[in-house]
Design a protein around this motif. Structure first.
Motif, mmCIF file in Angstrom:
data_model
loop_
_atom_site.group_PDB
_atom_site.id
_atom_site.type_symbol
_atom_site.label_atom_id
_atom_site.label_comp_id
_atom_site.label_asym_id
_atom_site.label_seq_id
_atom_site.Cartn_x
_atom_site.Cartn_y
_atom_site.Cartn_z
ATOM 1 N N GLY A 258 0.811 -1.211 0.000
ATOM 2 C CA GLY A 258 0.000 0.000 0.000
ATOM 3 C C GLY A 258 0.844 1.260 0.000
ATOM 4 N N GLY A 259 1.942 1.255 0.796
ATOM 5 C CA GLY A 259 2.832 2.412 0.818
ATOM 6 C C GLY A 259 3.515 2.643 -0.522
ATOM 7 N N ALA A 260 3.924 1.548 -1.182
ATOM 8 C CA ALA A 260 4.562 1.677 -2.494
ATOM 9 C C ALA A 260 3.585 2.233 -3.526
ATOM 10 N N ALA B 107 4.573 6.913 4.256
ATOM 11 C CA ALA B 107 3.686 5.755 4.382
ATOM 12 C C ALA B 107 4.457 4.442 4.438
ATOM 13 N N LEU B 108 5.720 4.449 4.005
ATOM 14 C CA LEU B 108 6.535 3.236 4.068
ATOM 15 C C LEU B 108 7.125 3.016 5.456
ATOM 16 N N LEU C 165 -5.336 5.491 -7.802
ATOM 17 C CA LEU C 165 -4.721 4.179 -7.581
ATOM 18 C C LEU C 165 -3.905 4.162 -6.295
ATOM 19 N N GLY C 166 -3.143 5.220 -6.064
ATOM 20 C CA GLY C 166 -2.352 5.295 -4.844
ATOM 21 C C GLY C 166 -3.226 5.358 -3.602
ATOM 22 N N ASN C 167 -4.294 6.131 -3.674
ATOM 23 C CA ASN C 167 -5.213 6.257 -2.557
ATOM 24 C C ASN C 167 -5.854 4.911 -2.217
ATOM 25 N N ALA C 168 -6.282 4.189 -3.256
ATOM 26 C CA ALA C 168 -6.901 2.878 -3.047
ATOM 27 C C ALA C 168 -5.897 1.879 -2.492
ATOM 28 N N GLY C 169 -4.672 1.899 -3.014
ATOM 29 C CA GLY C 169 -3.657 0.959 -2.544
ATOM 30 C C GLY C 169 -3.296 1.165 -1.085
ATOM 31 N N PHE C 170 -3.177 2.417 -0.675
ATOM 32 C CA PHE C 170 -2.848 2.703 0.721
ATOM 33 C C PHE C 170 -3.958 2.221 1.642
#
Length: 345
Positions: free
Chosen positions: A234-236, A326-327, A255-260
């Protein structure tokens, strides 16, 4: 500050009765607003009092809810039930604002408040059908001593302490991202209201997807490894968000928002289930209250930090910093004893 005493209250009061009472309190608080409006007596202090009462009741309800679930669900089914609850929250968080907007458009703000108040009344009626749980025996100990006992248990636990720190760091990043998102997408990327709403909705989509696969991921990889790998993924993916520079490439942010959200929800479900199954029953409500007190306390700090970064470094630079941060939560969790095991043990 209400979370810690809420853990003591949830321990001393039968939980079904507590939940039903709190729903009725929220029904009365919100229902008083349209009634006062119709009578022409609605004032600003009344609005503040209703918000305060509703917020306090919600904190206590949530603590009681997380304690009530293990009392009515077998331990082997807790992860699946927590996944269902997280999925439900994702759906309501995604669809709620849209439905609220429709209600306001159709019935006006007062009508929307009536519907909101009625939802708490419906919840109270439904909760009456659940079995009652027995409160812990009264020991005569002071509330302060009970809160301190819960605090010491969590902060000295080899797994719950690092998981609480992980949750606090994840909430910090999430609050910072939430504060930056509308600022960046509207001012820097030029999205309109509809486009902004769609991008924001991807948070709920990612959370729903994470809730749907959480049990399968942690069963296959192990709870400890599943949390760390899902959160790293999610952080990546969140590092894609700053690639959005205009409305035409807003899909990167979505996409980034959903992955996190996907990675965070898997971790949240797994750590909550661990606390519910491994905490001594007489301590569970205070354990949940302690974790909520610490982890949710990071929310205003995250938002404040994001605002300062945007002010002094610019919104785009601030977004890169927050996304990179986030990582850190999964890296921290891996560096602790938790990262050396397949499962949370």
């Amino acid at each position: 500050m209400l979370s810690l005493p809420a853990g003591v209250v949830a321990q001393r009061v039968p939980l079904r009765r507590l939940q039903v009472t709190l729903d009725l309190v929220r029904f009365a608080a919100l229902g008083s607003l349209p009634l006062a409006w119709w009578l022409g007596t609605l004032t600003y202090p009344h609005l503040l009092l209703a918000a305060l009462v509703t917020g306090a009741a919600t904190v206590l309800f949530d603590i009681g809810n997380s304690t009530f679930l293990p009392a009515v669900v077998p331990a082997r089914q807790l992860a699946a039930r927590n996944s269902v609850m997280s999925g439900t929250h994702a759906v309501t968080d995604t669809g709620g604002p849209s439905l609220g907007g429709i209600l306001i458009g159709v019935t006006g703000p007062v009508g929307a408040l009536v519907v909101d108040a009625a939802s708490y009344l419906a919840s109270a009626v439904l909760l009456r059908n659940l079995p009652e749980s027995r409160p812990a025996p009264r020991t005569g100990e002071s509330a302060y001593r009970l809160m301190r006992e819960g605090w010491r248990y969590v902060t000295r636990h080899p797994v719950m302490r690092p998981c609480m720190i992980w949750a606090t760091a994840a909430n910090f990043v999430n609050a910072a991202l939430l504060a930056l998102t509308p600022l960046y997408l509207v001012r820097e990327a030029g999205l309109d209201a509809v486009q902004l709403g769609l991008v924001l909705a991807m948070d709920g989509v990612g959370a729903l997807a994470g809730a749907a696969v959480a049990v399968r991921v942690t069963t296959r990889l192990g709870t400890a490894r599943g949390i760390i790998l899902a959160d790293l993924t999610g952080g990546a993916l969140l590092l894609l968000a700053p690639l959005t520079t205009s409305a035409g490439d807003a899909y990167w942010f979505a996409l980034g928002n959903a992955g996190f959200a996907f990675g965070t929800v898997i971790g949240s479900i797994s750590t909550r289930t661990y606390r519910q199954t491994q905490s001594p029953p007489e301590l569970l409500s205070r354990v949940m209250a302690t974790v909520r007190f610490v982890s949710w306390g990071a929310l205003p700090l995250g938002a404040l930090t994001a605002g300062l970064l945007a002010t002094y470094a610019g919104a785009h630079t601030a977004l890169w910093i927050v996304c990179a941060a986030a990582l850190l939560p999964p890296v921290y969790l891996f560096s602790t004893g938790v990262g050396r095991h397949r499962d949370l043990v």
